[in-house]
Design a protein around this motif. Structure first.
Motif, PDB file in Angstrom:
ATOM      1  N   ASN A 428       0.819  -1.212   0.000  1.00  0.00           N
ATOM      2  CA  ASN A 428       0.000   0.000   0.000  1.00  0.00           C
ATOM      3  C   ASN A 428       0.855   1.265   0.000  1.00  0.00           C
ATOM      4  OD1 ASN A 428      -2.111  -1.738   0.103  1.00  0.00           O
ATOM      5  ND2 ASN A 428      -2.846  -1.154   2.142  1.00  0.00           N
ATOM      6  N   SER A 429       1.954   1.238   0.743  1.00  0.00           N
ATOM      7  CA  SER A 429       2.843   2.409   0.741  1.00  0.00           C
ATOM      8  C   SER A 429       3.505   2.600  -0.613  1.00  0.00           C
ATOM      9  CB  SER A 429       3.902   2.252   1.830  1.00  0.00           C
ATOM     10  OG  SER A 429       4.699   1.094   1.592  1.00  0.00           O
ATOM     11  N   LEU A 430       3.827   1.490  -1.281  1.00  0.00           N
ATOM     12  CA  LEU A 430       4.384   1.603  -2.634  1.00  0.00           C
ATOM     13  C   LEU A 430       3.361   2.181  -3.609  1.00  0.00           C
ATOM     14  CD1 LEU A 430       6.371  -1.759  -2.966  1.00  0.00           C
ATOM     15  CD2 LEU A 430       7.317   0.534  -2.744  1.00  0.00           C
ATOM     16  N   ILE A 431       2.119   1.725  -3.528  1.00  0.00           N
ATOM     17  CA  ILE A 431       1.068   2.252  -4.410  1.00  0.00           C
ATOM     18  C   ILE A 431       0.819   3.729  -4.111  1.00  0.00           C
ATOM     19  CG2 ILE A 431      -1.348   2.027  -5.091  1.00  0.00           C
ATOM     20  CD1 ILE A 431      -1.182  -0.929  -4.390  1.00  0.00           C
ATOM     21  N   LEU A 432       0.867   4.114  -2.838  1.00  0.00           N
ATOM     22  CA  LEU A 432       0.687   5.514  -2.470  1.00  0.00           C
ATOM     23  C   LEU A 432       1.806   6.384  -3.043  1.00  0.00           C
ATOM     24  CD1 LEU A 432      -0.855   7.657  -0.822  1.00  0.00           C
ATOM     25  CD2 LEU A 432       0.572   7.040   1.144  1.00  0.00           C
ATOM     26  N   SER A 433       3.058   5.923  -2.901  1.00  0.00           N
ATOM     27  CA  SER A 433       4.187   6.669  -3.458  1.00  0.00           C
ATOM     28  C   SER A 433       4.101   6.736  -4.979  1.00  0.00           C
ATOM     29  CB  SER A 433       5.504   6.005  -3.044  1.00  0.00           C
ATOM     30  OG  SER A 433       5.608   5.905  -1.643  1.00  0.00           O
ATOM     31  N   TYR A 434       3.719   5.635  -5.593  1.00  0.00           N
ATOM     32  CA  TYR A 434       3.557   5.587  -7.045  1.00  0.00           C
ATOM     33  C   TYR A 434       2.516   6.597  -7.522  1.00  0.00           C
ATOM     34  CZ  TYR A 434       1.206   3.738 -11.231  1.00  0.00           C
ATOM     35  OH  TYR A 434       0.566   3.601 -12.452  1.00  0.00           O
ATOM     36  N   SER A 435       1.400   6.702  -6.826  1.00  0.00           N
ATOM     37  CA  SER A 435       0.323   7.615  -7.227  1.00  0.00           C
ATOM     38  C   SER A 435       0.753   9.068  -7.096  1.00  0.00           C
ATOM     39  CB  SER A 435      -0.925   7.351  -6.386  1.00  0.00           C
ATOM     40  OG  SER A 435      -1.364   6.009  -6.529  1.00  0.00           O
ATOM     41  N   VAL A 436       1.414   9.397  -5.977  1.00  0.00           N
ATOM     42  CA  VAL A 436       1.860  10.779  -5.775  1.00  0.00           C
ATOM     43  C   VAL A 436       2.919  11.158  -6.810  1.00  0.00           C
ATOM     44  CG1 VAL A 436       3.019  12.333  -4.162  1.00  0.00           C
ATOM     45  CG2 VAL A 436       1.295  10.733  -3.324  1.00  0.00           C
ATOM     46  N   LEU A 437       3.886  10.276  -7.034  1.00  0.00           N
ATOM     47  CA  LEU A 437       4.939  10.567  -8.002  1.00  0.00           C
ATOM     48  C   LEU A 437       4.391  10.672  -9.426  1.00  0.00           C
ATOM     49  CD1 LEU A 437       7.755   8.212  -6.663  1.00  0.00           C
ATOM     50  CD2 LEU A 437       7.730  10.713  -6.588  1.00  0.00           C
ATOM     51  N   LEU A 438       3.379   9.892  -9.740  1.00  0.00           N
ATOM     52  CA  LEU A 438       2.796   9.930 -11.076  1.00  0.00           C
ATOM     53  C   LEU A 438       2.109  11.261 -11.338  1.00  0.00           C
ATOM     54  CD1 LEU A 438       2.693   8.000 -13.451  1.00  0.00           C
ATOM     55  CD2 LEU A 438       0.502   7.180 -12.637  1.00  0.00           C
ATOM     56  N   ILE A 439       1.424  11.791 -10.343  1.00  0.00           N
ATOM     57  CA  ILE A 439       0.791  13.110 -10.495  1.00  0.00           C
ATOM     58  C   ILE A 439       1.857  14.177 -10.739  1.00  0.00           C
ATOM     59  CG2 ILE A 439      -0.534  14.886  -9.280  1.00  0.00           C
ATOM     60  CD1 ILE A 439      -1.985  12.603  -7.813  1.00  0.00           C
ATOM     61  N   PHE A 440       2.909  14.152  -9.918  1.00  0.00           N
ATOM     62  CA  PHE A 440       3.981  15.141 -10.049  1.00  0.00           C
ATOM     63  C   PHE A 440       4.681  15.017 -11.399  1.00  0.00           C
ATOM     64  CE2 PHE A 440       8.278  16.807  -9.057  1.00  0.00           C
ATOM     65  CZ  PHE A 440       7.901  18.099  -8.705  1.00  0.00           C
ATOM     66  N   GLN A 441       4.901  13.790 -11.852  1.00  0.00           N
ATOM     67  CA  GLN A 441       5.581  13.582 -13.132  1.00  0.00           C
ATOM     68  C   GLN A 441       4.748  14.089 -14.308  1.00  0.00           C
ATOM     69  OE1 GLN A 441       5.044  11.170 -15.862  1.00  0.00           O
ATOM     70  NE2 GLN A 441       6.840  12.087 -16.861  1.00  0.00           N
ATOM     71  N   ASN A 442       3.447  13.844 -14.288  1.00  0.00           N
ATOM     72  CA  ASN A 442       2.577  14.336 -15.354  1.00  0.00           C
ATOM     73  C   ASN A 442       2.591  15.856 -15.426  1.00  0.00           C
ATOM     74  OD1 ASN A 442       0.420  12.237 -16.764  1.00  0.00           O
ATOM     75  ND2 ASN A 442       1.297  11.436 -14.891  1.00  0.00           N
ATOM     76  N   ILE A 443       2.552  16.501 -14.275  1.00  0.00           N
ATOM     77  CA  ILE A 443       2.513  17.970 -14.259  1.00  0.00           C
ATOM     78  C   ILE A 443       3.823  18.558 -14.763  1.00  0.00           C
ATOM     79  CG2 ILE A 443       2.342  19.979 -12.737  1.00  0.00           C
ATOM     80  CD1 ILE A 443       0.412  18.336 -11.008  1.00  0.00           C
ATOM     81  N   THR A 444       4.954  18.074 -14.234  1.00  0.00           N
ATOM     82  CA  THR A 444       6.252  18.624 -14.651  1.00  0.00           C
ATOM     83  C   THR A 444       6.525  18.360 -16.133  1.00  0.00           C
ATOM     84  OG1 THR A 444       7.306  16.577 -13.857  1.00  0.00           O
ATOM     85  CG2 THR A 444       7.268  18.474 -12.363  1.00  0.00           C
ATOM     86  N   GLN A 445       6.147  17.187 -16.619  1.00  0.00           N
ATOM     87  CA  GLN A 445       6.377  16.885 -18.030  1.00  0.00           C
ATOM     88  C   GLN A 445       5.504  17.748 -18.929  1.00  0.00           C
ATOM     89  OE1 GLN A 445       7.299  12.793 -19.709  1.00  0.00           O
ATOM     90  NE2 GLN A 445       5.160  12.979 -20.318  1.00  0.00           N
ATOM     91  N   ASN A 446       4.259  17.988 -18.530  1.00  0.00           N
ATOM     92  CA  ASN A 446       3.392  18.854 -19.328  1.00  0.00           C
ATOM     93  C   ASN A 446       3.946  20.270 -19.415  1.00  0.00           C
ATOM     94  OD1 ASN A 446       1.563  16.916 -20.013  1.00  0.00           O
ATOM     95  ND2 ASN A 446      -0.034  17.568 -18.612  1.00  0.00           N
ATOM     96  N   VAL A 447       4.422  20.794 -18.290  1.00  0.00           N
ATOM     97  CA  VAL A 447       4.995  22.151 -18.283  1.00  0.00           C
ATOM     98  C   VAL A 447       6.209  22.211 -19.204  1.00  0.00           C
ATOM     99  CG1 VAL A 447       6.114  23.894 -16.845  1.00  0.00           C
ATOM    100  CG2 VAL A 447       4.115  22.671 -15.987  1.00  0.00           C
TER     101      VAL A 447
END
Length: 580
Positions: A428-447
């Motif tokens: 569950n902690s891995l899935i939580l970290s994965y979800s948070v990092l995925l949001i951040f990665q999508n935003i930074t890559q779009n910018v």
């Protein structure tokens, strides 16, 4: 009106003597110029209003077609007795035939009229977009061939429409792919309204084909997952084997229509399931290209809009980006194969989910840091912003922002489910970290991508010498050379590559390295979910929290958009790489 008022004003007594000696005032000339400007602007305004009216009418046509098709598809899902899959196929076949008629008319009639294509949008239909259309179209043709073969084997229990529909689909894909390959850059100047309506009808048809493909894939995956759970509960006691279960098309009900125990039937079925994602991607890519063509109908491009030197893709100035990206791709393929082997078994191992999410947790921060550094370098650059009207770039920005919502939405749903249950568990902690990092990665890559798309391409001072070098190199390749000369040429090319790499500015070099690394990372992140790695549904956490039907609807909405986002990001990153 202002010029008219000025010319009719009464001169004062003090000005009469001055007006007699001074030449006539230029108010009359201003009035004539203003009248001409007013006349021209009214013509331009009428032309703009006619363009808006044509876009509005064609948009309403597409909206009604999409609503009608969506109603059919929804009725097939929720009330499969009244509306069957065969009924939906008949409706879509009619739409595809209408689109085929318009495309053929455009190819043989509209585009061949005098002064039909006076301008071509250099930004529309880049080679990787047209290459994607060709690649996904080829796989979609193969998919429909498998569907024809599969339906022919089971003709005794499947509707004959199951053979007619993919046959029309093959003709439609071939014609549409040829049309987009040769005419995606057209700015058509004749038959505006008819062309807009034809393009919008084709867009609506592709959207409905995508919706049907996603829905059919959803039904197949949902049934397969449910049967998979049953097999886990009753290990070895289930009376059926779900990989070879099929459905009769007359009502979508499960019948005794099973695939015979023959190799050819298994090949058709497995090939059909494997190639299914390519059809959804093909429909979305075609919609994006057709939309740009729709925006370019009647568009006039001035000479300063046309770039004098068009940047080309060259594998120069990059060294670490391809190495790190290749390492990410190789490791990702190994993780994907391990996941596919273990997760598709009767009892998926918990360790395979840990490995899968660990790979993402290592890769996503690297991608985010790279995109953030690239955005900072863009801010430090002295390149001017490209403010010219560009429908292709506007659509790229909309698609990037819209497609990212699918993955971001699923991530937030996962975060809520994990925080509300047990975030301290390892998985569950891995899935939580994965979800948070995925949001951040999508935003930074779009910018990073959007900022790079709005930059003017970098043109080096020695561009003429470079172009002459290329011409001499091409001329050299055309004549026969001996082995000794070939070895000298290879050595010269290697030295030239190292020379160009060392003479690039650190900003350009960093942008190219980052862009190329992100291209390879997005490719592997596109491959993994496209070919069946769906841990968001198979780990069981969110499914048990939200319920089977609710979570499956969320995944069904977000996953196709996430896959499309990765593929579309590759095109945007290649643009950034070239302009750097």
């Amino acid at each position: 009106m202002l010029g008219n008022k000025v010319s009719r004003q009464k001169p004062c007594h003090h000005c009469k003597s001055r007006s007699a000696s001074v030449p006539p005032d230029t108010s009359t000339i201003h009035y004539e110029k203003f009248w001409l400007y007013r006349h021209c602007s009214s013509v331009q305004q009428r032309d703009r209003q006619a363009q808006k009216a044509g876009q509005l009418f064609s948009g309403l046509l597409a909206m009604n077609v999409v609503f009608l098709g969506s109603a059919f598809i929804s009725s097939m899902i929720f009330n499969h007795v009244a509306i069957t899959l065969a009924d939906v196929w008949i409706l879509l076949s009619i739409l595809k035939v209408l689109c085929l008629c318009w495309i053929i008319y455009y190819l043989l009639g509209t585009s061949r009229q005098p002064h039909a294509v006076l301008y071509r949008d250099s930004h529309a239909g880049p080679i990787w977009i047209r290459g994607s259309v060709l690649l996904f179209g080829s796989f979609s043709i193969l998919l429909n061939a498998f569907q024809i073969g599969y339906s022919a084997i089971l003709i005794q229990c499947k509707s004959r429409v199951g053979i007619v529909f993919p046959s029309i689909e093959i003709i439609f894909i071939c014609t549409q792919t040829f049309f987009l390959w040769h005419h995606s850059k057209d700015c058509i100047q004749v038959q505006h309204n008819f062309t807009r309506c034809g393009l919008m009808l084709t867009i609506a048809t592709n959207l409905l084909l995508w919706l049907l493909a996603v829905t059919n894939d959803t039904i197949h995956t949902e049934t397969e997952s449910q049967l998979h759970e049953v097999e886990q509960r009753f290990a070895g006691k289930t009376p059926f084997s779900h990989p070879y279960l099929c459905y009769a098309d007359t009502g979508n009900e499960t019948t005794s229509c099973t695939c015979p125990n023959t190799t050819i039937c298994k090949v058709f079925q497995k090939g059909y399931i494997l190639l299914y994602p390519f059809n959804t991607e093909y429909c979305l890519v075609c919609c994006s290209v057709l939309y740009v063509m729709w925006k370019n109908v009647g568009r006039r491009i001035s000479h300063h809009h046309v770039p004098h030197i068009k940047p080309k893709f060259k594998l120069q100035g990059v060294l670490f980006g391809p190495l790190l990206g290749a390492a990410a791709v190789i490791i990702g393929i190994c993780v994907f194969m391990m996941y596919q082997i273990q997760a598709t078994g009767s009892a998926p191992n918990r360790q395979v989910f840990v490995t899968y999410y660990s790979y993402y947790i290592v890769l996503l921060p690297l991608m985010s840091v790279g995109a953030a550094i690239g955005t900072i370098i863009h801010a430090l650059e002295k390149r001017e912003l490209d403010t010219l009207k560009n429908p292709t770039r506007s659509l790229d920005v909309i698609l990037l922002m819209g497609a990212a919502l699918g993955q971001i939405g699923m991530s937030y749903f996962s975060i809520v489910a994990i925080v509300a249950t047990d975030p301290r568990d390892l998985l569950n902690s891995l899935i939580l970290s994965y979800s948070v990092l995925l949001i951040f990665q999508n935003i930074t890559q779009n910018v990073f991508i959007i900022d790079g798309l709005h930059r003017q391409p970098f043109i080096s001072p020695g561009k003429e010498e470079e172009m002459k070098e290329e011409q001499n190199h091409e001329a050299y390749n055309q004549r026969r050379v001996s082995m000794l000369e070939l070895g000298q040429e290879i050595r010269k090319v290697s030295l030239s590559y190292l020379h160009s790499y060392s003479h690039l500015s650190w900003k350009r070099r960093a942008l190219r390295e980052i862009s190329f690394f992100l291209v390879l990372c997005n490719i592997i992140l596109w491959v993994m979910p496209t070919f069946g790695a769906h841990p968001v549904f198979e780990n069981g956490l969110e499914k048990s929290f939200y319920g089977y039907s609710t979570w499956f609807a969320i995944v069904n909405f977000g996953l196709p958009l996430a896959v499309f986002y990765r593929m579309h990001s590759v095109g945007g990153l290649l643009e950034v790489y070239i302009t750097a």
